[in-house]
Design an enzyme around this catalytic site. Structure first.
Site, PDB file in Angstrom:
ATOM      1  N   THR A 196       0.825  -1.199   0.000  1.00 16.11           N
ATOM      2  CA  THR A 196       0.000   0.000   0.000  1.00 16.11           C
ATOM      3  C   THR A 196       0.868   1.262   0.000  1.00 16.11           C
ATOM      4  O   THR A 196       2.005   1.220   0.465  1.00 16.11           O
ATOM      5  CB  THR A 196      -0.824  -0.073   1.301  1.00 16.11           C
ATOM      6  OG1 THR A 196      -1.716  -1.152   1.182  1.00 16.11           O
ATOM      7  CG2 THR A 196      -1.565   1.167   1.624  1.00 16.11           C
ATOM      8  N   VAL A 225     -12.847  -5.089   2.159  1.00 17.64           N
ATOM      9  CA  VAL A 225     -12.264  -3.753   2.288  1.00 17.64           C
ATOM     10  C   VAL A 225     -11.439  -3.723   3.570  1.00 17.64           C
ATOM     11  O   VAL A 225     -11.895  -4.197   4.611  1.00 17.64           O
ATOM     12  CB  VAL A 225     -13.368  -2.673   2.340  1.00 17.64           C
ATOM     13  CG1 VAL A 225     -12.762  -1.297   2.572  1.00 17.64           C
ATOM     14  CG2 VAL A 225     -14.176  -2.684   1.047  1.00 17.64           C
ATOM     15  N   ASP A 227      -8.371  -1.399   5.975  1.00 20.75           N
ATOM     16  CA  ASP A 227      -8.345  -0.176   6.794  1.00 20.75           C
ATOM     17  C   ASP A 227      -8.110   1.089   5.981  1.00 20.75           C
ATOM     18  O   ASP A 227      -8.385   2.191   6.461  1.00 20.75           O
ATOM     19  CB  ASP A 227      -7.219  -0.289   7.832  1.00 20.75           C
ATOM     20  CG  ASP A 227      -5.858  -0.430   7.161  1.00 20.75           C
ATOM     21  OD1 ASP A 227      -5.731  -1.248   6.225  1.00 20.75           O
ATOM     22  OD2 ASP A 227      -4.926   0.295   7.551  1.00 20.75           O
ATOM     23  N   THR A 247      -0.149   1.226   7.046  1.00 24.05           N
ATOM     24  CA  THR A 247      -0.038   0.087   6.129  1.00 24.05           C
ATOM     25  C   THR A 247       0.154  -1.169   6.957  1.00 24.05           C
ATOM     26  O   THR A 247       0.880  -1.154   7.952  1.00 24.05           O
ATOM     27  CB  THR A 247       1.120   0.240   5.134  1.00 24.05           C
ATOM     28  OG1 THR A 247       1.230  -0.977   4.377  1.00 24.05           O
ATOM     29  CG2 THR A 247       2.447   0.530   5.805  1.00 24.05           C
ATOM     30  N   GLY A 248      -0.512  -2.237   6.535  1.00 21.60           N
ATOM     31  CA  GLY A 248      -0.379  -3.482   7.276  1.00 21.60           C
ATOM     32  C   GLY A 248      -1.634  -4.315   7.173  1.00 21.60           C
ATOM     33  O   GLY A 248      -2.446  -4.118   6.269  1.00 21.60           O
ATOM     34  N   THR A 249      -1.794  -5.231   8.099  1.00 20.78           N
ATOM     35  CA  THR A 249      -2.928  -6.150   8.091  1.00 20.78           C
ATOM     36  C   THR A 249      -4.190  -5.370   8.469  1.00 20.78           C
ATOM     37  O   THR A 249      -4.480  -5.137   9.644  1.00 20.78           O
ATOM     38  CB  THR A 249      -2.676  -7.300   9.076  1.00 20.78           C
ATOM     39  OG1 THR A 249      -2.269  -6.767  10.340  1.00 20.78           O
ATOM     40  CG2 THR A 249      -1.562  -8.209   8.569  1.00 20.78           C
TER      41      THR A 249
HETATM   42  N1  ASP Z   1      -3.670  -2.161   4.845  1.00 18.41           N
HETATM   43  C1  ASP Z   1      -3.918  -2.695   3.537  1.00 18.41           C
HETATM   44  C2  ASP Z   1      -5.191  -3.488   3.559  1.00 18.41           C
HETATM   45  O1  ASP Z   1      -5.428  -4.186   4.526  1.00 18.41           O
HETATM   46  C3  ASP Z   1      -2.811  -3.563   3.024  1.00 18.41           C
HETATM   47  C4  ASP Z   1      -1.412  -2.999   3.126  1.00 18.41           C
HETATM   48  O2  ASP Z   1      -1.189  -2.013   3.823  1.00 18.41           O
HETATM   49  O3  ASP Z   1      -0.487  -3.550   2.502  1.00 18.41           O
HETATM   50  O4  ASP Z   1      -5.923  -3.450   2.585  1.00 18.41           O
END
Ligand code: ASP
Length: 329
Positions: A196, A225, A227, A247-249
């Site tokens: 992201t 969808v 975060d 960015t992340g899970t």
């Molecule tokens: N946060 C993003 C999502 O869960 C993924 C990411 O940050 O790589 O869609």
């Protein structure tokens, strides 16, 4: 019925024109092997930072800068947003994006869009002229056409490498499609180490802004969808405290209301940005299994970029100083 420009009626804070500008951006966090070729990523991060810096140095708003930076990253095939978006379980790409103006707390986001080259620009248009904060799926696409965004065909987003990434994840039996309901246990983009994108800035007027854009997670369930378009989770900006881009899970960031947790620690608890950001990740995100990081700029010009993964693509620039980019801790 809300007026189309209802969000713009709020009065921004009156602030003196005496703030040095500051910009930070990220290109995702995850399990990043130290052996990969980092040079193209550093170049892309720095090029995007230069886009934002040129705007801020010319007196542009933080909002203009973060939108332009994220749009530049969306155009870059290296990152999981816009043109470089990953494929979902049905081999389609669905994108989410958000933007928030710290001066007014005006905000706009889109989710599940498939035919808009720069979802962050659509998010800004939602903020400025839809009368809504969030538009999803077919309604977001319709709004895009009505607002003059051209239809961008699937070929623009097509990537054999991304498709191969999807097939590998599906072949490995990964659970991101949600059969087990557990997206977040799969490492982030472990195959291509991509993520992201997001940006935060403080402009010379002292105003804060945040923007984030993503293709989500490889092999995600159609309609899932994360975060990124959820204010307070993946994106937040308020001149009273902080601008945050995560960015992340995504599921864990939503369950932690992570971006707003940082703002609340600062605004109500009086915490400094660095303490607030690392406590939010360490005490709220990590205990439920969340992985990732944030970039954040405080109203006082503090900068924090903590993450609990092996790496996070990131860059920053402060007025009068050189652009700095980094990937690992
Ligand atoms: N946060 C993003 C999502 O869960 C993924 C990411 O940050 O790589 O869609």
């Amino acid at each position: 019925m809300a007026k189309p420009d209802a969000q713009r009626d709020a009065q921004p804070d009156a602030r003196p024109l005496a703030y040095p500008y500051l910009l930070a951006l990220h290109g995702g966090a995850g399990s990043i092997a130290p052996s990969f070729d980092a040079a193209p990523f550093h170049a892309a991060l720095r090029a995007a930072a230069a886009v934002g810096e040129a705007l801020l140095a010319g007196g542009a708003s933080a909002l203009d800068a973060v939108v332009a930076v994220v749009a530049a990253l969306e155009d870059c095939i290296l990152f999981n947003a816009g043109r470089g978006s990953v494929y979902g379980a049905d081999a389609h790409q669905e994108m989410d994006a958000s933007v928030m103006d710290g001066a007014t707390r005006a905000a706009g986001c889109v989710a599940g869009v498939r035919s808009v080259a720069n979802p962050v620009l659509l998010a800004r248009a939602v903020m400025q002229s839809s009368g809504c904060v969030m538009l999803v799926g077919a309604g977001a696409e319709q709004f895009a056409r009505d607002a003059g965004f051209p239809f961008t065909p699937p070929e623009y987003f097509a990537s054999p490498a991304r498709l191969e990434q999807l097939r590998r994840v599906q072949g490995a039996g990964a659970s991101r499609q949600g059969h087990s309901g557990d997206y977040a246990s799969a490492p982030l983009d472990e195959v291509n180490k991509l993520g992201t994108v997001g940006a935060v800035a403080r402009d010379r007027a002292g105003n804060l802004a945040s923007a984030v854009s993503t293709g989500g997670l490889t092999n995600k369930r159609p309609g899932r969808v994360g975060d990124t378009p959820i204010f307070g989770a993946g994106c937040y900006a308020d001149n009273a405290s902080v601008a945050v881009a995560a960015t992340g899970t995504g599921e864990h960031f939503m369950r932690s209301v992570l971006a707003y947790d940082i703002a609340a620690r600062m605004r109500y608890g009086g915490a400094a940005l660095a303490d607030a950001a690392s406590a939010a990740i360490g005490e709220r995100l990590a205990p439920i299994g969340g992985q990732g990081g944030v970039i954040a700029i405080g109203r006082d010009g503090a900068l924090a970029m903590p993450f609990n993964t092996s790496g996070m693509y990131r860059a920053s620039v402060r007025e009068g100083q050189a652009i700095v980019s980094a990937i690992f801790q």
